[in-house]
Write a protein that holds these residues in place. Sequence first.
Motif, PDB file in Angstrom:
ATOM      1  N   THR A 145       0.824  -1.001  -0.027  1.00 41.26           N
ATOM      2  CA  THR A 145       0.107  -0.098   0.331  1.00 41.26           C
ATOM      3  C   THR A 145       0.725   1.414  -0.116  1.00 41.26           C
ATOM      4  OG1 THR A 145      -0.180   0.091   2.431  1.00 41.26           O
ATOM      5  CG2 THR A 145      -1.961  -1.261   1.159  1.00 41.26           C
ATOM      6  N   ALA A 146       2.073   1.221   0.369  1.00 46.71           N
ATOM      7  CA  ALA A 146       2.842   2.110   0.269  1.00 46.71           C
ATOM      8  C   ALA A 146       2.862   3.193   1.403  1.00 46.71           C
ATOM      9  CB  ALA A 146       3.042   3.012  -1.221  1.00 46.71           C
ATOM     10  N   LEU A 147       1.923   2.971   2.132  1.00 49.44           N
ATOM     11  CA  LEU A 147       1.462   3.697   3.347  1.00 49.44           C
ATOM     12  C   LEU A 147       1.302   3.087   4.805  1.00 49.44           C
ATOM     13  CD1 LEU A 147       0.373   6.667   4.022  1.00 49.44           C
ATOM     14  CD2 LEU A 147      -1.937   5.594   3.771  1.00 49.44           C
ATOM     15  N   CYS A 148       1.750   3.628   5.915  1.00 46.92           N
ATOM     16  CA  CYS A 148       1.554   2.942   7.045  1.00 46.92           C
ATOM     17  C   CYS A 148       1.292   4.152   8.110  1.00 46.92           C
ATOM     18  CB  CYS A 148       2.871   2.361   7.543  1.00 46.92           C
ATOM     19  SG  CYS A 148       2.784   1.687   9.421  1.00 46.92           S
ATOM     20  N   LEU A 149      -0.125   3.703   8.679  1.00 46.25           N
ATOM     21  CA  LEU A 149      -0.482   4.794   9.536  1.00 46.25           C
ATOM     22  C   LEU A 149      -0.413   4.270  11.053  1.00 46.25           C
ATOM     23  CD1 LEU A 149      -3.809   5.815   7.456  1.00 46.25           C
ATOM     24  CD2 LEU A 149      -1.449   7.149   7.399  1.00 46.25           C
ATOM     25  N   LEU A 150       0.051   5.209  11.912  1.00 43.16           N
ATOM     26  CA  LEU A 150      -0.246   5.032  13.363  1.00 43.16           C
ATOM     27  C   LEU A 150      -0.978   5.879  14.152  1.00 43.16           C
ATOM     28  CD1 LEU A 150       3.795   4.074  13.828  1.00 43.16           C
ATOM     29  CD2 LEU A 150       2.015   2.606  13.353  1.00 43.16           C
ATOM     30  N   PRO A 151      -2.369   5.570  14.203  1.00 48.42           N
ATOM     31  CA  PRO A 151      -2.912   6.538  14.877  1.00 48.42           C
ATOM     32  C   PRO A 151      -2.666   6.582  16.254  1.00 48.42           C
ATOM     33  CG  PRO A 151      -4.368   4.985  13.460  1.00 48.42           C
ATOM     34  CD  PRO A 151      -2.622   4.420  13.712  1.00 48.42           C
ATOM     35  N   ASP A 152      -3.252   7.868  16.692  1.00 46.38           N
ATOM     36  CA  ASP A 152      -2.969   8.007  18.212  1.00 46.38           C
ATOM     37  C   ASP A 152      -1.402   7.880  18.723  1.00 46.38           C
ATOM     38  OD1 ASP A 152      -5.748   8.569  18.645  1.00 46.38           O
ATOM     39  OD2 ASP A 152      -5.881   6.263  18.804  1.00 46.38           O
ATOM     40  N   PHE A 153      -0.428   7.965  17.712  1.00 48.13           N
ATOM     41  CA  PHE A 153       0.872   7.884  18.185  1.00 48.13           C
ATOM     42  C   PHE A 153       1.277   9.164  19.034  1.00 48.13           C
ATOM     43  CE2 PHE A 153       5.421   8.874  17.269  1.00 48.13           C
ATOM     44  CZ  PHE A 153       6.047   7.671  17.186  1.00 48.13           C
ATOM     45  N   ILE A 154       0.527  10.335  18.908  1.00 47.91           N
ATOM     46  CA  ILE A 154       0.803  11.370  19.943  1.00 47.91           C
ATOM     47  C   ILE A 154      -0.341  11.526  20.671  1.00 47.91           C
ATOM     48  CG2 ILE A 154       1.000  14.024  20.380  1.00 47.91           C
ATOM     49  CD1 ILE A 154       3.527  12.362  19.128  1.00 47.91           C
ATOM     50  N   ARG A 155      -0.356  11.380  22.083  1.00 49.60           N
ATOM     51  CA  ARG A 155      -1.562  11.540  22.826  1.00 49.60           C
ATOM     52  C   ARG A 155      -2.511  12.975  22.887  1.00 49.60           C
ATOM     53  NH1 ARG A 155       0.748   8.187  28.313  1.00 49.60           N
ATOM     54  NH2 ARG A 155       0.997   6.195  27.066  1.00 49.60           N
ATOM     55  N   PRO A 156      -3.660  12.816  23.020  1.00 45.30           N
ATOM     56  CA  PRO A 156      -4.257  14.258  23.113  1.00 45.30           C
ATOM     57  C   PRO A 156      -3.769  15.274  23.765  1.00 45.30           C
ATOM     58  CG  PRO A 156      -5.821  12.509  22.983  1.00 45.30           C
ATOM     59  CD  PRO A 156      -4.544  11.578  23.407  1.00 45.30           C
ATOM     60  N   PRO A 157      -3.528  15.185  24.815  1.00 48.55           N
ATOM     61  CA  PRO A 157      -2.782  16.248  25.624  1.00 48.55           C
ATOM     62  C   PRO A 157      -1.333  16.691  25.064  1.00 48.55           C
ATOM     63  CG  PRO A 157      -3.229  14.489  27.269  1.00 48.55           C
ATOM     64  CD  PRO A 157      -3.440  14.043  25.944  1.00 48.55           C
ATOM     65  N   ALA A 158      -0.696  16.057  24.531  1.00 50.65           N
ATOM     66  CA  ALA A 158       0.379  16.479  24.116  1.00 50.65           C
ATOM     67  C   ALA A 158       0.335  17.002  22.747  1.00 50.65           C
ATOM     68  CB  ALA A 158       1.607  15.357  23.624  1.00 50.65           C
ATOM     69  N   LEU A 159      -0.825  16.496  22.013  1.00 50.85           N
ATOM     70  CA  LEU A 159      -1.136  17.067  20.746  1.00 50.85           C
ATOM     71  C   LEU A 159      -1.600  18.355  20.629  1.00 50.85           C
ATOM     72  CD1 LEU A 159      -1.671  16.383  17.509  1.00 50.85           C
ATOM     73  CD2 LEU A 159      -3.866  15.666  18.192  1.00 50.85           C
ATOM     74  N   GLU A 160      -2.345  18.701  22.042  1.00 50.51           N
ATOM     75  CA  GLU A 160      -3.110  19.965  22.098  1.00 50.51           C
ATOM     76  C   GLU A 160      -1.833  21.111  22.335  1.00 50.51           C
ATOM     77  OE1 GLU A 160      -5.972  21.326  21.724  1.00 50.51           O
ATOM     78  OE2 GLU A 160      -6.484  19.392  20.781  1.00 50.51           O
ATOM     79  N   ILE A 161      -0.722  20.697  22.962  1.00 53.08           N
ATOM     80  CA  ILE A 161       0.483  21.371  23.370  1.00 53.08           C
ATOM     81  C   ILE A 161       1.257  21.797  21.994  1.00 53.08           C
ATOM     82  CG2 ILE A 161       2.595  21.412  24.307  1.00 53.08           C
ATOM     83  CD1 ILE A 161       1.358  19.967  26.618  1.00 53.08           C
TER      84      ILE A 161
END
Length: 216
Positions: free
Chosen positions: A3-19
């Motif tokens: 597929t030429a693509l690899c997804l890792l959902p939620d690699f960054i946790r929501p609190p860190a993502l907001e920062i």
Amino acid sequence: KNTALCLLPDFIRPPALEIMKDEISVLIPQAHYKCEEHTPYFKKNFSDWPAGHPEARRSTFQYAQIVTPDIPAQTMMSKLYQWNPLTQFVQQAVGADSLFRSACPTLSLTVKVAGEGDTDGWHYDGNDFVISLLLQSSECGGEFEYAPDIRNKHDQNYAGVDRLYKSPDVEAIRPTLEPGTFTFFNGRYSMHRVRPVGLTRQPRIVSIFSFDRRPD
């Protein structure tokens, strides 16, 4: 691999993502705005090809870009990129014998910001893989889509590319990308784009981490 693509959902946790989003959002006024037209192959001699040929078709590349010197070292994004275990993880994931953070002082760590009307047109990448982290999606449009391995080093498959241009809803894959997703993508042989962003109150924000097999 297929597929030429690899997804890792939620690699960054929501609190860190907001920062991360907050830190990058304040940098957007410093972003460099780009609006250009290129062929998918980034060649300038497109006039050598007949009208309508894939080599002659131009796509729009329009977005704002925050470059490395404008991303402070104390931001969480920069700290993540400079974190050695991340480089080691990427090296193992892509199967490289060695891997280093890019030494480019301008484009080693960048952030693309796409607001209403912005787009990243159809193209191939010149490198083996791209590592990205989606920080924020736009409310309308801005979807990433691609045609996996539509060409190879022996065959440009112009007929397949022409079909992609004419019927992207049929020929392309449009994966679901949620903020916080870490993405590995091989775009050397997979034509891809970011669809134009529609009416939105928030831009699409994605960071690009650049690595190389050589330390310099």
